[in-house]
Motif scaffolding. Sequence first.
Motif, PDB file in Angstrom:
ATOM      1  N   PHE A   1       0.930  -1.251  -0.016  1.00  0.00           N
ATOM      2  CA  PHE A   1      -0.088   0.002   0.179  1.00  0.00           C
ATOM      3  C   PHE A   1       0.726   1.321  -0.187  1.00  0.00           C
ATOM      4  N   LYS A   2       0.671   2.273  -0.783  1.00  0.00           N
ATOM      5  CA  LYS A   2       1.602   3.402  -1.016  1.00  0.00           C
ATOM      6  C   LYS A   2       1.198   4.292   0.185  1.00  0.00           C
ATOM      7  N   LEU A   3       1.650   4.041   1.400  1.00  0.00           N
ATOM      8  CA  LEU A   3       1.575   4.897   2.306  1.00  0.00           C
ATOM      9  C   LEU A   3       2.258   6.244   2.356  1.00  0.00           C
ATOM     10  N   THR A   4       3.366   6.030   1.711  1.00  0.00           N
ATOM     11  CA  THR A   4       4.039   7.546   1.354  1.00  0.00           C
ATOM     12  C   THR A   4       3.398   8.348   0.746  1.00  0.00           C
ATOM     13  N   LYS A   5       2.471   7.982  -0.100  1.00  0.00           N
ATOM     14  CA  LYS A   5       1.839   8.944  -0.902  1.00  0.00           C
ATOM     15  C   LYS A   5       0.833   9.912  -0.111  1.00  0.00           C
ATOM     16  N   TYR A   6       0.657   9.547   0.972  1.00  0.00           N
ATOM     17  CA  TYR A   6      -0.329  10.163   1.847  1.00  0.00           C
ATOM     18  C   TYR A   6       0.470  10.911   3.048  1.00  0.00           C
ATOM     19  N   LYS A   7       1.551  10.644   3.262  1.00  0.00           N
ATOM     20  CA  LYS A   7       2.265  11.355   4.234  1.00  0.00           C
ATOM     21  C   LYS A   7       2.111  12.736   4.589  1.00  0.00           C
ATOM     22  N   ASP A   8       2.376  13.574   3.564  1.00  0.00           N
ATOM     23  CA  ASP A   8       2.273  14.936   3.811  1.00  0.00           C
ATOM     24  C   ASP A   8       0.660  15.295   4.031  1.00  0.00           C
ATOM     25  N   ALA A   9      -0.255  14.845   3.594  1.00  0.00           N
ATOM     26  CA  ALA A   9      -1.555  14.955   3.817  1.00  0.00           C
ATOM     27  C   ALA A   9      -1.859  14.596   5.612  1.00  0.00           C
ATOM     28  N   ILE A  10      -1.324  13.419   5.924  1.00  0.00           N
ATOM     29  CA  ILE A  10      -1.708  13.172   7.260  1.00  0.00           C
ATOM     30  C   ILE A  10      -0.957  13.977   8.480  1.00  0.00           C
ATOM     31  N   ILE A  11       0.189  14.383   7.621  1.00  0.00           N
ATOM     32  CA  ILE A  11       1.095  15.455   8.673  1.00  0.00           C
ATOM     33  C   ILE A  11       0.289  16.703   8.654  1.00  0.00           C
ATOM     34  N   LYS A  12      -0.279  17.178   7.704  1.00  0.00           N
ATOM     35  CA  LYS A  12      -1.017  18.404   7.638  1.00  0.00           C
ATOM     36  C   LYS A  12      -2.396  18.263   8.628  1.00  0.00           C
ATOM     37  N   HIS A  13      -2.583  17.111   8.430  1.00  0.00           N
ATOM     38  CA  HIS A  13      -4.239  16.909   8.938  1.00  0.00           C
ATOM     39  C   HIS A  13      -3.804  16.850  10.642  1.00  0.00           C
ATOM     40  N   ILE A  14      -2.693  16.210  11.175  1.00  0.00           N
ATOM     41  CA  ILE A  14      -2.510  16.427  12.349  1.00  0.00           C
ATOM     42  C   ILE A  14      -2.184  17.732  12.943  1.00  0.00           C
ATOM     43  N   LYS A  15      -1.350  18.284  11.958  1.00  0.00           N
ATOM     44  CA  LYS A  15      -1.224  19.937  12.822  1.00  0.00           C
ATOM     45  C   LYS A  15      -2.270  20.777  12.494  1.00  0.00           C
ATOM     46  N   GLU A  16      -3.198  20.337  11.533  1.00  0.00           N
ATOM     47  CA  GLU A  16      -4.388  21.366  11.530  1.00  0.00           C
ATOM     48  C   GLU A  16      -5.410  20.928  12.435  1.00  0.00           C
ATOM     49  N   ASN A  17      -5.459  19.589  13.009  1.00  0.00           N
ATOM     50  CA  ASN A  17      -6.522  19.366  14.114  1.00  0.00           C
ATOM     51  C   ASN A  17      -5.864  18.951  15.163  1.00  0.00           C
ATOM     52  N   PRO A  18      -5.540  19.755  16.182  1.00  0.00           N
ATOM     53  CA  PRO A  18      -4.683  19.133  17.320  1.00  0.00           C
ATOM     54  C   PRO A  18      -5.613  18.546  18.150  1.00  0.00           C
ATOM     55  N   ASP A  19      -6.730  18.427  17.864  1.00  0.00           N
ATOM     56  CA  ASP A  19      -7.538  17.394  18.974  1.00  0.00           C
ATOM     57  C   ASP A  19      -7.947  16.276  18.041  1.00  0.00           C
ATOM     58  N   PHE A  20      -7.199  15.792  16.932  1.00  0.00           N
ATOM     59  CA  PHE A  20      -7.597  14.668  16.039  1.00  0.00           C
ATOM     60  C   PHE A  20      -6.576  13.393  17.048  1.00  0.00           C
ATOM     61  N   ILE A  21      -5.585  13.863  17.688  1.00  0.00           N
ATOM     62  CA  ILE A  21      -5.225  12.654  18.497  1.00  0.00           C
ATOM     63  C   ILE A  21      -5.357  13.045  19.779  1.00  0.00           C
ATOM     64  N   VAL A  22      -6.030  12.248  20.730  1.00  0.00           N
ATOM     65  CA  VAL A  22      -6.065  12.460  22.052  1.00  0.00           C
ATOM     66  C   VAL A  22      -5.695  11.529  22.837  1.00  0.00           C
ATOM     67  N   PRO A  23      -4.649  11.656  23.863  1.00  0.00           N
ATOM     68  CA  PRO A  23      -4.589  13.284  24.377  1.00  0.00           C
ATOM     69  C   PRO A  23      -3.489  13.814  23.451  1.00  0.00           C
TER      70      PRO A  23
ATOM     71  N   LEU B   1       5.955   9.712  11.546  1.00  0.00           N
ATOM     72  CA  LEU B   1       5.677   9.745   9.932  1.00  0.00           C
ATOM     73  C   LEU B   1       6.869  10.187   9.382  1.00  0.00           C
ATOM     74  N   GLU B   2       8.020  10.555   9.909  1.00  0.00           N
ATOM     75  CA  GLU B   2       9.091  10.860   9.319  1.00  0.00           C
ATOM     76  C   GLU B   2       9.641   9.960   8.506  1.00  0.00           C
ATOM     77  N   ASP B   3       9.667   8.512   9.104  1.00  0.00           N
ATOM     78  CA  ASP B   3      10.291   7.613   8.209  1.00  0.00           C
ATOM     79  C   ASP B   3       9.475   6.536   7.799  1.00  0.00           C
ATOM     80  N   ILE B   4       8.090   6.988   7.408  1.00  0.00           N
ATOM     81  CA  ILE B   4       7.369   5.908   6.904  1.00  0.00           C
ATOM     82  C   ILE B   4       7.727   5.144   5.540  1.00  0.00           C
TER      83      ILE B   4
END
Length: 528
Positions: free
Chosen positions: A161-183, A194-197
Amino acid sequence: MDKFYLTTAIDYVNGAPHIGHAYEKILTDILARHFSQRTDNMYFLTGTDEHGIKIQKTAAARGITPKELCDENSQKFKDAWKALDINYNRFIRTTDEDHKAIVQKIFKKLVENGDIYKHSYQGLYCSGCECFLNEKDLTEDGLCPDHLKKPEIVSEENYFFKLTKYKDAIIKHIKENPDFIVPSFRANEVLNQLEDIQDISVSRAKSNVQWGIDVLDDPEQSIYVWIDALSNYITALGYDTENPSEMFKKLWPADVQVIGKDILKFHSIYWPAILLALGLPLPKHIYAHGWITIDESKMSKSLGNVISPTSVLEAFKLDKPDAFRYYMATSAPCGKDGNYSDDDFKEKVNAHLANSMGNLLNRTLSMLVKYFDGEVKEEFFATADSEVVKGSYALSKEALGKIKVVENHFNHFEIAEAAQEIISIVDATNKYVTDNAPWTLAKEEKMVECGQVLTTVLNIMCIISALIYPYCPNIAADMAKQLSFDITKKLDDITVNEIKSGKLITKEEIHPVFLRVDSELADKSVKK
Ligand code: MSP
């Protein structure tokens, strides 16, 4: 709030449930019950994860089929959740036919879209983790850090599965949604991972792993556990790649997905990537709870300290799970590790549920019967403009105000913190009783004052029963029954005066809602 969809991790069925699994299901059940006090459309999914090499090997060692092993162990999880009053809407098994068929379609769609490709690969495979490990993740001795076993070198042609293709989108999502990951303190951990996936292998050669879902159009390959397991959150709702069900459209995205901290990487990196590849929205929150230790040690078969949840109920001769639920749910602040110990269990549930909360109700109702033959008179109610006992109305308002405080904690999945607020109302109400001594008021024949103290307490007990309900559904229902309060009321509809005037209760109807856990009943040997 128009709907609330929440899920737990699905447990591996290579063993029986222990109190770590139970901790997660209790937390999620408490969230589900709380949110069902705020919306009519609550949906709670749990289940079991049944495919993979470990199940195949365990079954072979026992001389039974993998399906027989799964049936046997999956039932143990269902039985345990029944004993703990885990009130799920669906218990999905990854061996369910509807799940398998949709997983095949999901896989096919990802292949067609170019998100899954075939590739020859050699890597370090840990059968404990059921995944390939990076060299840098191993211990100094080259072992898997979780299973302390040397990974095998496995070489195969698999689908990736091309996980690397989605790396930037996931980083962006986590940074823009600080409550996505709780705590939120766990978000940095995920950003580092995510740095070395790399792209991930999502199938296994059938020659190695037979116990899995076949890849459509390629019967030599079976779909590897994580893509099968993670998809359960959408297959359970009837997600279909071409024609998603009404239920799916109504409930997805999940409002919260509850998991343990050890599988956060899969849920905050792999799972979002799969969803993005399918063109689906991401869950609103991933809530990673901490781990439960026993007497401050990690639970493990070799230490012989693995405790089954039902054995705790048996050891303490508890016919209802409320005390255990309460204890587990309050064992750790949001996202932190918690601990189970017999002594602590007894001490906490006796103090909070029996001495503070249960006793308060019992004493107050008994005094109502003693002084007023169980009748609440109109003139007993304290209002904003008239009160005969100073502070009565303010205390009732404060208790009512706590509903919003508790809701706010729940909005942040702070379950133990919310319980603390509930107990603080109980404590404040106990203090109010001590300060105003209704028994002295009765002796002095100040009957309206005495009645007002009792009625104020009973009104507050209605609020407390509603708030404690998610944790202790049986105790709460029993409290509500003795108060003639409707426990199914939505939190928004609760008022300061829930007690109706008139005859409330007779002597015979009064009974303790929770009996102290007897220290002599705690027999450690029963629990193993
Ligand atoms: N099957 C996977 C999850 C797939 S979800 C798509 C799995 N199964 S598990 O049985 O190993 O764990 C199930 C859940 O129980 C996980 O969320 C895990 O963190 C949790 N726990 C297992 N042991 C635990 C403790 N000792 N304490 C608290 N939670 C624990 O992972």
